[in-house]
Scaffold this active site. Structure first.
Site, PDB file in Angstrom:
ATOM      1  N   LYS A 176       0.876  -1.167   0.000  1.00  0.00           N
ATOM      2  CA  LYS A 176       0.000   0.000   0.000  1.00  0.00           C
ATOM      3  C   LYS A 176       0.914   1.218   0.000  1.00  0.00           C
ATOM      4  O   LYS A 176       1.436   1.638   1.034  1.00  0.00           O
ATOM      5  CB  LYS A 176      -0.884  -0.015   1.258  1.00  0.00           C
ATOM      6  CG  LYS A 176      -2.248   0.633   1.090  1.00  0.00           C
ATOM      7  CD  LYS A 176      -2.201   2.095   0.747  1.00  0.00           C
ATOM      8  CE  LYS A 176      -1.992   2.963   1.954  1.00  0.00           C
ATOM      9  NZ  LYS A 176      -1.761   4.381   1.595  1.00  0.00           N
ATOM     10  N   GLU A 252       9.420   1.231  11.110  1.00  0.00           N
ATOM     11  CA  GLU A 252      10.407   2.306  11.004  1.00  0.00           C
ATOM     12  C   GLU A 252       9.633   3.606  11.077  1.00  0.00           C
ATOM     13  O   GLU A 252       8.876   3.938  10.147  1.00  0.00           O
ATOM     14  CB  GLU A 252      11.180   2.165   9.691  1.00  0.00           C
ATOM     15  CG  GLU A 252      12.078   0.938   9.722  1.00  0.00           C
ATOM     16  CD  GLU A 252      12.648   0.531   8.378  1.00  0.00           C
ATOM     17  OE1 GLU A 252      12.448   1.261   7.395  1.00  0.00           O
ATOM     18  OE2 GLU A 252      13.295  -0.526   8.322  1.00  0.00           O
ATOM     19  N   CYS A 286      13.594  10.756   6.986  1.00  0.00           N
ATOM     20  CA  CYS A 286      13.370  10.376   8.385  1.00  0.00           C
ATOM     21  C   CYS A 286      14.638  10.527   9.210  1.00  0.00           C
ATOM     22  O   CYS A 286      14.590  10.781  10.397  1.00  0.00           O
ATOM     23  CB  CYS A 286      12.874   8.942   8.455  1.00  0.00           C
ATOM     24  SG  CYS A 286      13.961   7.808   7.594  1.00  0.00           S
ATOM     25  N   GLU A 388       8.416  16.244  15.432  1.00  0.00           N
ATOM     26  CA  GLU A 388       8.958  16.079  14.084  1.00  0.00           C
ATOM     27  C   GLU A 388       8.213  17.015  13.123  1.00  0.00           C
ATOM     28  O   GLU A 388       6.983  16.973  13.034  1.00  0.00           O
ATOM     29  CB  GLU A 388       8.775  14.632  13.625  1.00  0.00           C
ATOM     30  CG  GLU A 388       9.348  14.373  12.254  1.00  0.00           C
ATOM     31  CD  GLU A 388       9.104  12.929  11.785  1.00  0.00           C
ATOM     32  OE1 GLU A 388       7.962  12.460  11.885  1.00  0.00           O
ATOM     33  OE2 GLU A 388      10.066  12.291  11.333  1.00  0.00           O
TER      34      GLU A 388
HETATM   35  P1  NAD Z   1       2.088   8.345   7.539  1.00  0.00           P
HETATM   36  O1  NAD Z   1       2.235   7.570   8.800  1.00  0.00           O
HETATM   37  O2  NAD Z   1       1.119   9.464   7.513  1.00  0.00           O
HETATM   38  O3  NAD Z   1       1.666   7.386   6.338  1.00  0.00           O
HETATM   39  C1  NAD Z   1       2.463   6.278   5.964  1.00  0.00           C
HETATM   40  C2  NAD Z   1       1.581   5.249   5.281  1.00  0.00           C
HETATM   41  O4  NAD Z   1       0.650   4.729   6.225  1.00  0.00           O
HETATM   42  C3  NAD Z   1       0.756   5.798   4.134  1.00  0.00           C
HETATM   43  O5  NAD Z   1       0.742   4.840   3.101  1.00  0.00           O
HETATM   44  C4  NAD Z   1      -0.622   5.957   4.752  1.00  0.00           C
HETATM   45  O6  NAD Z   1      -1.670   5.887   3.816  1.00  0.00           O
HETATM   46  C5  NAD Z   1      -0.657   4.768   5.687  1.00  0.00           C
HETATM   47  N1  NAD Z   1      -1.586   4.874   6.821  1.00  0.00           N
HETATM   48  C6  NAD Z   1      -1.950   5.979   7.496  1.00  0.00           C
HETATM   49  N2  NAD Z   1      -2.807   5.648   8.497  1.00  0.00           N
HETATM   50  C7  NAD Z   1      -2.970   4.309   8.464  1.00  0.00           C
HETATM   51  C8  NAD Z   1      -3.718   3.379   9.238  1.00  0.00           C
HETATM   52  N3  NAD Z   1      -4.465   3.757  10.274  1.00  0.00           N
HETATM   53  N4  NAD Z   1      -3.650   2.069   8.903  1.00  0.00           N
HETATM   54  C9  NAD Z   1      -2.882   1.653   7.882  1.00  0.00           C
HETATM   55  N5  NAD Z   1      -2.166   2.490   7.095  1.00  0.00           N
HETATM   56  C10 NAD Z   1      -2.187   3.810   7.394  1.00  0.00           C
HETATM   57  O7  NAD Z   1       3.565   8.837   7.172  1.00  0.00           O
HETATM   58  P2  NAD Z   1       3.984   9.769   5.932  1.00  0.00           P
HETATM   59  O8  NAD Z   1       3.506  11.144   6.221  1.00  0.00           O
HETATM   60  O9  NAD Z   1       3.632   9.115   4.661  1.00  0.00           O
HETATM   61  O10 NAD Z   1       5.586   9.721   6.041  1.00  0.00           O
HETATM   62  C11 NAD Z   1       6.313  10.559   6.861  1.00  0.00           C
HETATM   63  C12 NAD Z   1       6.653   9.879   8.173  1.00  0.00           C
HETATM   64  O11 NAD Z   1       7.382   8.688   7.911  1.00  0.00           O
HETATM   65  C13 NAD Z   1       7.548  10.690   9.071  1.00  0.00           C
HETATM   66  O12 NAD Z   1       7.114  10.556  10.394  1.00  0.00           O
HETATM   67  C14 NAD Z   1       8.917  10.045   8.911  1.00  0.00           C
HETATM   68  O13 NAD Z   1       9.796  10.225   9.977  1.00  0.00           O
HETATM   69  C15 NAD Z   1       8.528   8.629   8.755  1.00  0.00           C
HETATM   70  N6  NAD Z   1       9.592   7.865   8.095  1.00  0.00           N
HETATM   71  C16 NAD Z   1      10.354   7.007   8.849  1.00  0.00           C
HETATM   72  C17 NAD Z   1      11.399   6.300   8.253  1.00  0.00           C
HETATM   73  C18 NAD Z   1      12.271   5.372   9.050  1.00  0.00           C
HETATM   74  O14 NAD Z   1      13.035   4.636   8.450  1.00  0.00           O
HETATM   75  N7  NAD Z   1      12.185   5.362  10.370  1.00  0.00           N
HETATM   76  C19 NAD Z   1      11.643   6.458   6.882  1.00  0.00           C
HETATM   77  C20 NAD Z   1      10.847   7.344   6.150  1.00  0.00           C
HETATM   78  C21 NAD Z   1       9.816   8.044   6.775  1.00  0.00           C
END
Ligand code: NAD
Length: 484
Positions: A176, A252, A286, A388
């Site tokens: 997804k 992550e 991230c 963040e």
């Molecule tokens: P997000 O959590 O908003 O969304 C990530 C994914 O989760 C999307 O595909 C979204 O549609 C899905 N999602 C959202 N709510 C959900 C739910 N309740 N159930 C299932 N799926 C759901 O994150 P984002 O805004 O896309 O990305 C940015 C974030 O990702 C930042 O917090 C960043 O730090 C983190 N990040 C972490 C790493 C790491 O390696 N630790 C790497 C990249 C990004």
């Protein structure tokens, strides 16, 4: 205009329900995304489940390895298509997409394919009470159907970082991608078909999170494990869904990473390194640095140099010559980042550089642009320092002693990464061991060796992926005990 359809069991599936995909550079409509509903999510998971027992399961390890090499080569063969798709979704500069996102996306398949060829297994000889022996040996078997939920910041790279090891270990996946970046995950479906990966092994469903494809995927009872990269709060919701059926998760999550610069550091290298950590990919990494702590003797000079860096970026279209910074991912995310810019002013920050919206030419004015920004003078309690932001910005504060730097860096619920700059080898090692993070870079940042453990401490993640560590999540270790 592109139609982003779901990829289920090797077929392209449209739905009656679409939402817009816009280019963050100018807010132009570039595609329609077909949102998967209950039926499509169910079909994708069932296809993945069936493929676990089909031709995919019958492949020898070497054949699976060759197929995954073919996937990597397929990405490389269509390099320009992948770069175009990544750029259209994210607006990131061509240089970044073509040097980082797409090559690393292809490499993720090769690295993990090669890894599974060489996994040793443990054996134990047990002396039994009857004077005989029993031989114990471990066998790694695929975990099953893996739900792969991805963010938008490095779409192909972070998705293949999970899909590569999952498939190498013999699992099947339902991916997804983020609703903001459907492009490269969809394109990868074409490559899978082109190189002959059996239907059902790689599936893509589109949609949002709560109440949509993301949540439906996490709640599907035939999903055997969920690997997720994204925000910590989303991780909490996914963990609750995964609790039903006791499914394992690999997370992550978010970070609020510190950069620490000692007075004995190579000044120019430290400025260049911290500037990359704060501004690369418009601060949407991230592992990036939003909190910088600089030892007092070089504080003023360092702040001035970072201000100059922030003002030196060229913002514009991804392929325009000299452009080295793109927009944020969306208007929604821009609103969030700008709310922190406002908050910084309210909390009394000194704005060293940026702090607002840049003056862009008319045809780009509707894009999700913000200025690269540097602040000083905020209290550590400010939300700007605690939360963040995920934008091209950092706050710089002075410190005096090593102990103080460690305490400042560790004073957050997150623990993803840190970057430390010093020429003292003792300081370097002490910092590496004192900082509560999953990865600590010394005199470097984002130097990734894919064989090493990767993941977050504290609220930045659960588990480690990378190299052999990926096997912990993507396989079950079965013990066979043979009485001899
Ligand atoms: P997000 O959590 O908003 O969304 C990530 C994914 O989760 C999307 O595909 C979204 O549609 C899905 N999602 C959202 N709510 C959900 C739910 N309740 N159930 C299932 N799926 C759901 O994150 P984002 O805004 O896309 O990305 C940015 C974030 O990702 C930042 O917090 C960043 O730090 C983190 N990040 C972490 C790493 C790491 O390696 N630790 C790497 C990249 C990004």
């Amino acid at each position: 205009m592109t139609d982003f359809r779901n990829f289920i069991d090797g077929q392209w599936v449209a739905t009656g329900n679409t939402f817009d995909n816009r280019d963050p550079v100018d807010n132009r409509l570039i595609g329609r995304v077909h949102e998967a509903g209950d039926a499509e999510v169910d079909a994708a998971v069932r296809a993945a489940n069936a493929a676990l027992r089909g031709p995919w399961a019958k492949l020898k390890t070497q054949q699976r390895v060759e197929l995954l090499h073919a996937v990597a080569d397929g990405i490389t063969r269509r390099f320009d298509d992948f770069v175009d798709a990544e750029i259209a979704d994210t607006g990131k500069p061509y240089d970044l997409a073509s040097h980082l996102d797409i090559p690393r996306g292809a490499a993720n398949f090769k690295i993990f394919a090669d890894l599974v060829r060489n996994i040793p297994n443990e054996t134990f000889d047990l002396e039994t009470p009857d004077g005989g022996h029993a031989l114990n040996y471990g066998v790694r078997v695929p975990r099953g159907v893996i739900g792969v939920i991805c963010p938008w910041n490095l779409p192909l790279l972070l998705m293949t970082w999970k899909v590569g090891p999952a498939l190498a270990c013999g699992n099947t996946v339902v991916v997804k991608p983020s609703e903001d970046t459907p492009g490269t995950a969809t394109l990868l479906g074409e490559v899978m078909n082109e190189v002959g990966v059996p239907p059902g092994v790689y599936n893509v469903i589109h949609g949002r999170g709560p109440g949509s494809a993301g949540e439906k995927l996490t709640r599907h009872p035939l999903v055997d494990g969920i690997t997720f990269t994204g925000e910590t709060r989303t991780g909490e919701a996914i963990m609750q869904a995964a609790a039903v059926g006791v499914r394992p998760v690999s997370f992550e999550l978010g970070g609020k990473n510190a950069g620490i610069v000692f007075a004995d550091a190579d000044f120019d290298k430290a400025v260049a390194g911290i500037a990359r950590a704060a501004f690369d990919n418009t601060g949407q990494v991230c592992l990036g640095t939003e909190r910088v702590y600089v030892q007092r003797p070089i504080f003023e000079r360092f702040v001035a140099a970072m201000g100059e860096r922030a003002r030196g970026f060229r913002l514009g279209r991804p392929r325009d010559p000299g452009v080295n910074l793109g927009p944020l991912i969306s208007q929604r995310h821009r609103d969030k980042v700008l709310s922190y810019y406002t908050r910084a002013r309210e909390d009394g920050a000194t704005v060293v550089a940026g702090g607002g919206v840049p003056d862009m030419p008319d045809e780009l004015a509707a894009g999700a642009w913000v200025q690269p920004t540097v602040w000083t003078g905020l209290p550590e309690t400010s939300a700007v320092i605690q939360q963040e932001i995920f934008g091209p910005c950092c706050h710089i504060a002075p410190f005096d002693t090593e102990e103080e730097a460690v305490a400042l860096a560790n004073a957050t619920p997150y623990g993803l990464a840190a970057t430390v700059w010093t020429s003292n080898v003792g300081t370097a090692h002490r910092m590496g061991q004192a900082l509560e993070v999953g990865i600590c870079w010394i005199n470097s940042w984002f130097l990734r060796d894919l064989r090493t453990a990767f993941g977050g401490a504290k609220q930045s993640g659960i588990g480690r992926e990378g190299g052999v560590h990926s096997l912990e999540f993507y396989t079950e270790l079965r013990n066979v005990c043979v009485k001899l």
